[in-house]
Structures are given as structure tokens and as C-alpha cells.
Design an enzyme around this catalytic site. Structure first.
Site, PDB file in Angstrom:
ATOM      1  N   VAL A  65      -3.311  -0.278   3.752  1.00  0.00           N
ATOM      2  CA  VAL A  65      -4.433  -0.171   2.814  1.00  0.00           C
ATOM      3  C   VAL A  65      -5.625   0.415   3.561  1.00  0.00           C
ATOM      4  O   VAL A  65      -5.654   0.431   4.792  1.00  0.00           O
ATOM      5  CB  VAL A  65      -4.776  -1.549   2.218  1.00  0.00           C
ATOM      6  CG1 VAL A  65      -3.583  -2.099   1.446  1.00  0.00           C
ATOM      7  CG2 VAL A  65      -5.200  -2.544   3.300  1.00  0.00           C
ATOM      8  N   HIS A 118     -38.802   0.389  38.237  1.00  0.00           N
ATOM      9  CA  HIS A 118     -37.421  -0.072  38.152  1.00  0.00           C
ATOM     10  C   HIS A 118     -36.736  -0.146  39.512  1.00  0.00           C
ATOM     11  O   HIS A 118     -35.621  -0.671  39.609  1.00  0.00           O
ATOM     12  CB  HIS A 118     -36.626   0.859  37.222  1.00  0.00           C
ATOM     13  CG  HIS A 118     -37.068   0.796  35.798  1.00  0.00           C
ATOM     14  ND1 HIS A 118     -36.945  -0.322  35.018  1.00  0.00           N
ATOM     15  CD2 HIS A 118     -37.664   1.736  35.005  1.00  0.00           C
ATOM     16  CE1 HIS A 118     -37.412  -0.086  33.801  1.00  0.00           C
ATOM     17  NE2 HIS A 118     -37.871   1.163  33.773  1.00  0.00           N
ATOM     18  N   GLU A 153      -7.754  14.275  20.116  1.00  0.00           N
ATOM     19  CA  GLU A 153      -7.358  15.202  19.048  1.00  0.00           C
ATOM     20  C   GLU A 153      -8.549  16.042  18.592  1.00  0.00           C
ATOM     21  O   GLU A 153      -8.439  17.264  18.435  1.00  0.00           O
ATOM     22  CB  GLU A 153      -6.791  14.397  17.885  1.00  0.00           C
ATOM     23  CG  GLU A 153      -6.439  15.173  16.639  1.00  0.00           C
ATOM     24  CD  GLU A 153      -6.051  14.238  15.503  1.00  0.00           C
ATOM     25  OE1 GLU A 153      -6.583  14.423  14.391  1.00  0.00           O
ATOM     26  OE2 GLU A 153      -5.232  13.324  15.728  1.00  0.00           O
ATOM     27  N   LYS A 208      -5.180   4.165  19.731  1.00  0.00           N
ATOM     28  CA  LYS A 208      -5.096   5.148  18.641  1.00  0.00           C
ATOM     29  C   LYS A 208      -6.431   5.882  18.471  1.00  0.00           C
ATOM     30  O   LYS A 208      -6.461   7.103  18.235  1.00  0.00           O
ATOM     31  CB  LYS A 208      -4.713   4.440  17.340  1.00  0.00           C
ATOM     32  CG  LYS A 208      -4.789   5.302  16.073  1.00  0.00           C
ATOM     33  CD  LYS A 208      -3.875   6.502  16.135  1.00  0.00           C
ATOM     34  CE  LYS A 208      -3.626   7.127  14.779  1.00  0.00           C
ATOM     35  NZ  LYS A 208      -4.825   7.527  14.032  1.00  0.00           N
ATOM     36  N   SER A 259       0.229   7.326  14.461  1.00  0.00           N
ATOM     37  CA  SER A 259      -0.240   8.709  14.483  1.00  0.00           C
ATOM     38  C   SER A 259       0.887   9.668  14.132  1.00  0.00           C
ATOM     39  O   SER A 259       2.034   9.453  14.499  1.00  0.00           O
ATOM     40  CB  SER A 259      -0.790   9.067  15.863  1.00  0.00           C
ATOM     41  OG  SER A 259      -1.211  10.420  15.887  1.00  0.00           O
ATOM     42  N   GLY A 260       0.513  10.727  13.452  1.00  0.00           N
ATOM     43  CA  GLY A 260       1.484  11.762  13.102  1.00  0.00           C
ATOM     44  C   GLY A 260       1.315  12.289  11.705  1.00  0.00           C
ATOM     45  O   GLY A 260       2.026  13.210  11.298  1.00  0.00           O
ATOM     46  N   HIS A 317      -6.709   8.407  21.159  1.00  0.00           N
ATOM     47  CA  HIS A 317      -5.834   9.517  20.759  1.00  0.00           C
ATOM     48  C   HIS A 317      -6.578  10.446  19.812  1.00  0.00           C
ATOM     49  O   HIS A 317      -6.567  11.674  19.972  1.00  0.00           O
ATOM     50  CB  HIS A 317      -4.572   8.978  20.084  1.00  0.00           C
ATOM     51  CG  HIS A 317      -3.797  10.005  19.306  1.00  0.00           C
ATOM     52  ND1 HIS A 317      -4.201  10.447  18.052  1.00  0.00           N
ATOM     53  CD2 HIS A 317      -2.668  10.685  19.593  1.00  0.00           C
ATOM     54  CE1 HIS A 317      -3.357  11.360  17.616  1.00  0.00           C
ATOM     55  NE2 HIS A 317      -2.407  11.516  18.523  1.00  0.00           N
ATOM     56  N   ASN A 318      -7.242   9.872  18.820  1.00  0.00           N
ATOM     57  CA  ASN A 318      -7.935  10.696  17.840  1.00  0.00           C
ATOM     58  C   ASN A 318      -9.135  11.414  18.442  1.00  0.00           C
ATOM     59  O   ASN A 318      -9.449  12.544  18.049  1.00  0.00           O
ATOM     60  CB  ASN A 318      -8.371   9.841  16.657  1.00  0.00           C
ATOM     61  CG  ASN A 318      -7.220   9.510  15.722  1.00  0.00           C
ATOM     62  OD1 ASN A 318      -6.066   9.500  16.141  1.00  0.00           O
ATOM     63  ND2 ASN A 318      -7.510   9.231  14.476  1.00  0.00           N
ATOM     64  N   GLY A 332       0.819  -1.210   0.000  1.00  0.00           N
ATOM     65  CA  GLY A 332       0.000   0.000   0.000  1.00  0.00           C
ATOM     66  C   GLY A 332       0.847   1.252   0.000  1.00  0.00           C
ATOM     67  O   GLY A 332       1.290   1.699   1.064  1.00  0.00           O
ATOM     68  N   ARG A 355     -37.987   6.852  37.064  1.00  0.00           N
ATOM     69  CA  ARG A 355     -37.895   5.508  36.501  1.00  0.00           C
ATOM     70  C   ARG A 355     -38.749   4.519  37.287  1.00  0.00           C
ATOM     71  O   ARG A 355     -39.404   3.635  36.712  1.00  0.00           O
ATOM     72  CB  ARG A 355     -36.434   5.035  36.470  1.00  0.00           C
ATOM     73  CG  ARG A 355     -35.546   5.818  35.513  1.00  0.00           C
ATOM     74  CD  ARG A 355     -34.110   5.320  35.536  1.00  0.00           C
ATOM     75  NE  ARG A 355     -33.996   4.009  34.891  1.00  0.00           N
ATOM     76  CZ  ARG A 355     -33.662   2.891  35.510  1.00  0.00           C
ATOM     77  NH1 ARG A 355     -33.408   2.902  36.816  1.00  0.00           N
ATOM     78  NH2 ARG A 355     -33.576   1.750  34.850  1.00  0.00           N
ATOM     79  N   ARG A 372     -18.338  18.833  14.862  1.00  0.00           N
ATOM     80  CA  ARG A 372     -17.942  18.549  13.472  1.00  0.00           C
ATOM     81  C   ARG A 372     -19.171  18.182  12.639  1.00  0.00           C
ATOM     82  O   ARG A 372     -19.298  18.576  11.480  1.00  0.00           O
ATOM     83  CB  ARG A 372     -16.915  17.426  13.420  1.00  0.00           C
ATOM     84  CG  ARG A 372     -15.558  17.842  13.906  1.00  0.00           C
ATOM     85  CD  ARG A 372     -14.454  17.081  13.220  1.00  0.00           C
ATOM     86  NE  ARG A 372     -13.187  17.350  13.879  1.00  0.00           N
ATOM     87  CZ  ARG A 372     -12.029  16.864  13.478  1.00  0.00           C
ATOM     88  NH1 ARG A 372     -11.974  16.079  12.410  1.00  0.00           N
ATOM     89  NH2 ARG A 372     -10.914  17.147  14.126  1.00  0.00           N
ATOM     90  N   ARG A 389      -1.070  -2.366  -5.423  1.00  0.00           N
ATOM     91  CA  ARG A 389      -1.944  -3.031  -6.395  1.00  0.00           C
ATOM     92  C   ARG A 389      -1.767  -2.433  -7.784  1.00  0.00           C
ATOM     93  O   ARG A 389      -1.780  -3.133  -8.794  1.00  0.00           O
ATOM     94  CB  ARG A 389      -3.395  -2.912  -5.940  1.00  0.00           C
ATOM     95  CG  ARG A 389      -4.373  -3.692  -6.795  1.00  0.00           C
ATOM     96  CD  ARG A 389      -5.778  -3.581  -6.248  1.00  0.00           C
ATOM     97  NE  ARG A 389      -6.243  -2.194  -6.217  1.00  0.00           N
ATOM     98  CZ  ARG A 389      -7.447  -1.833  -5.808  1.00  0.00           C
ATOM     99  NH1 ARG A 389      -8.290  -2.745  -5.353  1.00  0.00           N
ATOM    100  NH2 ARG A 389      -7.801  -0.557  -5.812  1.00  0.00           N
TER     101      ARG A 389
END
Length: 468
Positions: free
Chosen positions: A76, A451, A191, A184, A130-131, A187-188, A10, A445, A289, A34
Site C-alpha cells: 500500500v 569556537h 539511481e 533501498k 527494486s526493479g 539504491h534510489n 494492495g 568560526r 530534478r 480495499r
């Protein structure tokens, strides 16, 4: 001809940069893509590093060119492409040959692939990298997941190509299965939150104080010399200072306000909900976002309701107020992220090395920050504890929280959006409230669903006097 020490499939941006990094660190590498024309183009552009690169036109050629036991990195696209590549590659490999998925995989897919590899008696690693492009080329942060023996097989290469922080490689083994990709993803998520809070403070300066992009750049550059020193604050100063050559305007002023995302932050929020781990700052950032993406509806809202009256008095908020608010919000965000990691470690039986995670993130990755040094120290002393309660950070919170409250209150009063900073403040207030209002929810509840509820004065499950 001597054989390569590792292979890579890849040659997109990340794969190409990682291959050059491996070659530059002195390791012979075989590469395959590929589209064979891409392989040739990559090799032709490799310059002096080409002497350590073997381009391959087929998977069979790739496998034959690597010394046993083989190790092959997959770069990939995440999802079905990874499974298809594994299915095509595995019949060509021996039982001791290692496949390494270094893409942005969902950790649950990595768990499935690791379990299948375990059943087949073959090694498999899932590693978070990451980076971005720069990190892949010159030193990323690497978070490995899978069997320890598999990590040890290639650990010398992965630590060599990783970012370096004062002589310590920003790469380590996190635990079994999909743990590396989970770390990871968190981490994101952090971020996303870090970026959103910076954007909110930028919005206060731009829309509330009438600051130009150049003025914002000066603020970020100043803050980057203090406790907020980090990659994201640094580049915020640089992008704020940049000028568009074509129009002569500040680049920030001509960028469409619609933020993209690749899904890892969303995965973080989804998994936090599954685990019952509160990460409201990260959740707010992901939602922001999503809101940014519906620009036409936001424009309709402005036409319908009018723009918010956002002009602040000259002395409403100082630069120090904004800096301290960012410090408080950052601590809340990271505390939530590490709390989520602890929850995942318990749920999935991963012995996550909490201090090492903080250390791995100190260099190479997007959220690298000087504050992570102190976080590593705090997690060494109490790896299972919320970072809020570490003496170093509790003192910082006490010092900076008044500014966060002032900034959030001022912004909300004037119609400025601060969802992530507001979520950080709400989290702080919730975490310092010994008796919350959840007793009302439990009563409701029990009323509509029987409950039951616990009492403060006796053990057991109880019902209220409102009947069935």
C-alpha cells in the site's frame, strides 16, 4: 481446501505483479484489495496462475485463508496508509503472524513500526523492493530489514521470487529495524545520480554536438558493450532510438523536460546530512530534478539572459571522452553511496553486509550493472573502505579521470549543465587533497564565534590573536 502460504494486501501495479510472481514460483497466495472490484479484476486476469491465488473480499477472509504462522505483505502507499493497514490487520492476527511492509517506506517510519512490533511481541519486516513493474513480475532485488527470525520465516519465498544472478538470488537480510528500507533508499539515491549523469552526457551530445536522438542511441548502445554495461545505459539507448508513431519524431524530442520524483532520493540526501556523510553527486542529482520542475522560471531565465553558446568544435570531445567521464562519475557515485551505508551502519548499529548489498544489486534492480561484480569483490576484501581506494577502482579512476576533467571543463566553458559530473570531479579533487582550505573556515568560526580550532603543531583547543 488447503490454505495459502502467504498473503498480500494492495493490488496496485507493484502488488499485482508481485502476487503473480509469487504464484508463478509455485506458492499459494491470498490477495486482498480495499476496492473489491480490483481484486476480482486481478483474479479474472490471472490466467493459469489463478489456481494458486485466493481472492478475498475482507481482511477476515484473508487472514482465515492463510496457513499459520501467517505472513502478509503490504503493498500500500507509504506513510499513514501503512499504519492504518497495520492497525486494521493486527487485531485479526496471532502473536506469531508476520506483517511485511514492502512499499517505499521511509526507513525512520520502519524503525518506529519495528520498535512497536518489538514492544508488542509480534514480528515485523520492512523490505525494500527494486526493479519496477517488470522486476516485481519477473524478479526484483529484495533488501530485508527486521529480526532475522522473521526473515527466515519467509526467506524461502522472497529468494524464490527475486532476480537471479548466476544462480544466486538477489535477495538477502540486511539487518535489524529499518535497514532494508535504508539500503533501498540509498539504491534510489544512486539511481538518481546514475540517471542524471547519463542525462548530462546526452545533453552534451544533443546541445553541444548537435547529435540526433538516433545518434545518441548508437553511442549508448556502444557503451553498453563495455565497462558501462548496465540497465540504465541499455534503456537510454532504447529510449533514444524510439520513434513516436503519431508525430514521426524521436520520442525524446517530444518529452517535456520536467523530471518527476517520489522522494526516496531526497530522503537519501537528508539522511546523509544527518550522518555527515558526503554524497555530493547524489545531492547534485536531486537538486537537478528540483530545478527541472521549475520550467517556467528556467524559460524566464533563458529569455532574460539568453541561451548558453553551446556549440562545440567537432574535435572538442570524443565519444571515448564521454564514455570515460561516465565511468569516472559512476565510480564516484557508488563510492559515495557505499560510504553512506557504512556511516548508517555505524550510527544505527546495523551490521550491514556490504558485499552482499553489491551482489543483491547485480540483477533485478534499476542500478544493476556489471561493475557491481567488481564492487562486491572490493567490499569483500575491505568492507569498511571507500571504493575509491580499492586497487581495481583506483586504477579505473586514474585512467578515466582526465576525461572527466576534460568533459566537465568543456561543458562549463560552453554553458552546458553538468552538475552531477562536476560534483564527481570535485569529490575526487577533495579526496586527494591532504591539506584542504578548511583551516580558513576554522579561523573564521573562531573569529566570529570563539569556537576554537586545533593546531598542526600542538594538541588541544586554541584561539586566534584576534581577541574575543
Amino acid at each position: 481446501m488447503s490454505k495459502s502460504e502467504i498473503g498480500l494486501i494492495g493490488l496496485g501495479t507493484m502488488g499485482a505483479m508481485l502476487s503473480l510472481n509469487i504464484a508463478e514460483k509455485g506458492f499459494a497466495i491470498s490477495v486482498f484489495n480495499r476496492t473489491t472490484s480490483r481484486t476480482k479484476e486481478f483474479f479474472d486476469d490471472a490466467g493459469d496462475l489463478a489456481q494458486r491465488i485466493t481472492p478475498c473480499d475482507t481482511l477476515e477472509d484473508l487472514v482465515a485463508s492463510i496457513a499459520e504462522p501467517r505472513a502478509i505483505i503490504l503493498m500500500v502507499p507509504a506513510g499513514d496508509a501503512v499504519d492504518q493497514q497495520i492497525a486494521a490487520l493486527r487485531p485479526l492476527l496471532g502473536k506469531d503472524d508476520l506483517i511485511i511492509d514492502a512499499g517505499n517506506a521511509n526507513f525512520r517510519n520502519t524503525e518506529t513500526r519495528a520498535a512497536q512490533a518489538e514492544a508488542d511481541g509480534v514480528p515485523f519486516l520492512g523490505i525494500g523492493v527494486s526493479g519496477g513493474e517488470e522486476g516485481a513480475r519477473h524478479g526484483p532485488s529484495i533488501m530485508g530489514g527486521g529480526r532475522k527470525e522473521a526473515w527466515d520465516q519467509v526467506g524461502h519465498i522472497l529468494t524464490a521470487i527475486a532476480a537471479d544472478y548466476d544462480g544466486t538470488a538477489c535477495a538477502t537480510w540486511m539487518g535489524q529495524g529499518g535497514s532494508g528500507h535504508f539500503v533501498k533508499a540509498v539504491h534510489n539515491g544512486i539511481e538518481y545520480a546514475d540517471m542524471q549523469m547519463i542525462a548530462e552526457v546526452y545533453g552534451i551530445m544533443r546541445d553541444g554536438q548537435g547529435a540526433t536522438a538516433a545518434t545518441c542511441a548508437q553511442a549508448f548502445e556502444t557503451w553498453n558493450k563495455g565497462p558501462l554495461q548496465s540497465y540504465l545505459v541499455e534503456i537510454s539507448g532504447k529510449v533514444s532510438a524510439a520513434t513516436d508513431e503519431e508525430s514521426g519524431n524521436a520520442v525524446l524530442d517530444i518529452i517535456l523536460d520536467r523530471a518527476g520524483q517520489k522522494g526516496t532520493g531526497r530522503w537519501t540526501v537528508i539522511e546523509a546530512q544527518h550522518l555527515g556523510a558526503p554524497i555530493p553527486v547524489i545531492e547534485a542529482a536531486v537538486a537537478a530534478r528540483n530545478l527541472s520542475a521549475i520550467k517556467s522560471e528556467r524559460e524566464r531565465g533563458e529569455a532574460t539572459f539568453g541561451a548558453a553558446p553551446v556549440v562545440l568544435a567537432d574535435d572538442a570531445l570524443s565519444s571515448d571522452d564521454l564514455e570515460q567521464a561516465l565511468i569516472a562519475g559512476k565510480i564516484m557515485c557508488y563510492a559515495q553511496g557505499f560510504h553512506l551505508l557504512n556511516a548508517a551502519g555505524t550510527e544505527f548499529n546495523w551490521d550491514l553486509p556490504m558485499p552482499e548489498i553489491a551482489r543483491v544489486w547485480r540483477e533485478g534492480c534499476i542500478i544493476r550493472s556489471t561493475m557491481l561484480n567488481d564492487m562486491a569483490d572490493a567490499l569483500t576484501a575491505a568492507p569498511q573502505d571507500n571504493l575509491m581506494f580499492a586497487p581495481f577502482f583506483s586504477k579505473m579512476i586514474e585512467d578515466s579521470m582526465p576525461a572527466l576533467r576534460k568533459v566537465v571543463a568543456t561543458a562549463i566553458t560552453h554553458g552546458l549543465q553538468v552538475p552531477a559530473l562536476s560534483a564527481g570531479l570535485a569529490y575526487y579533487d577533495a579526496m586527494r587533497t591532504g591539506r584542504s582550505t578548511a583551516n580558513m573556515i576554522q579561523a573564521q568560526r573562531d573569529f566570529f564565534g570563539a569556537h576554537s580550532f586545533e593546531r598542526t603543531d600542538k594538541e588541544g583547543a586554541h584561539h586566534g590573536p584576534w581577541g574575543s
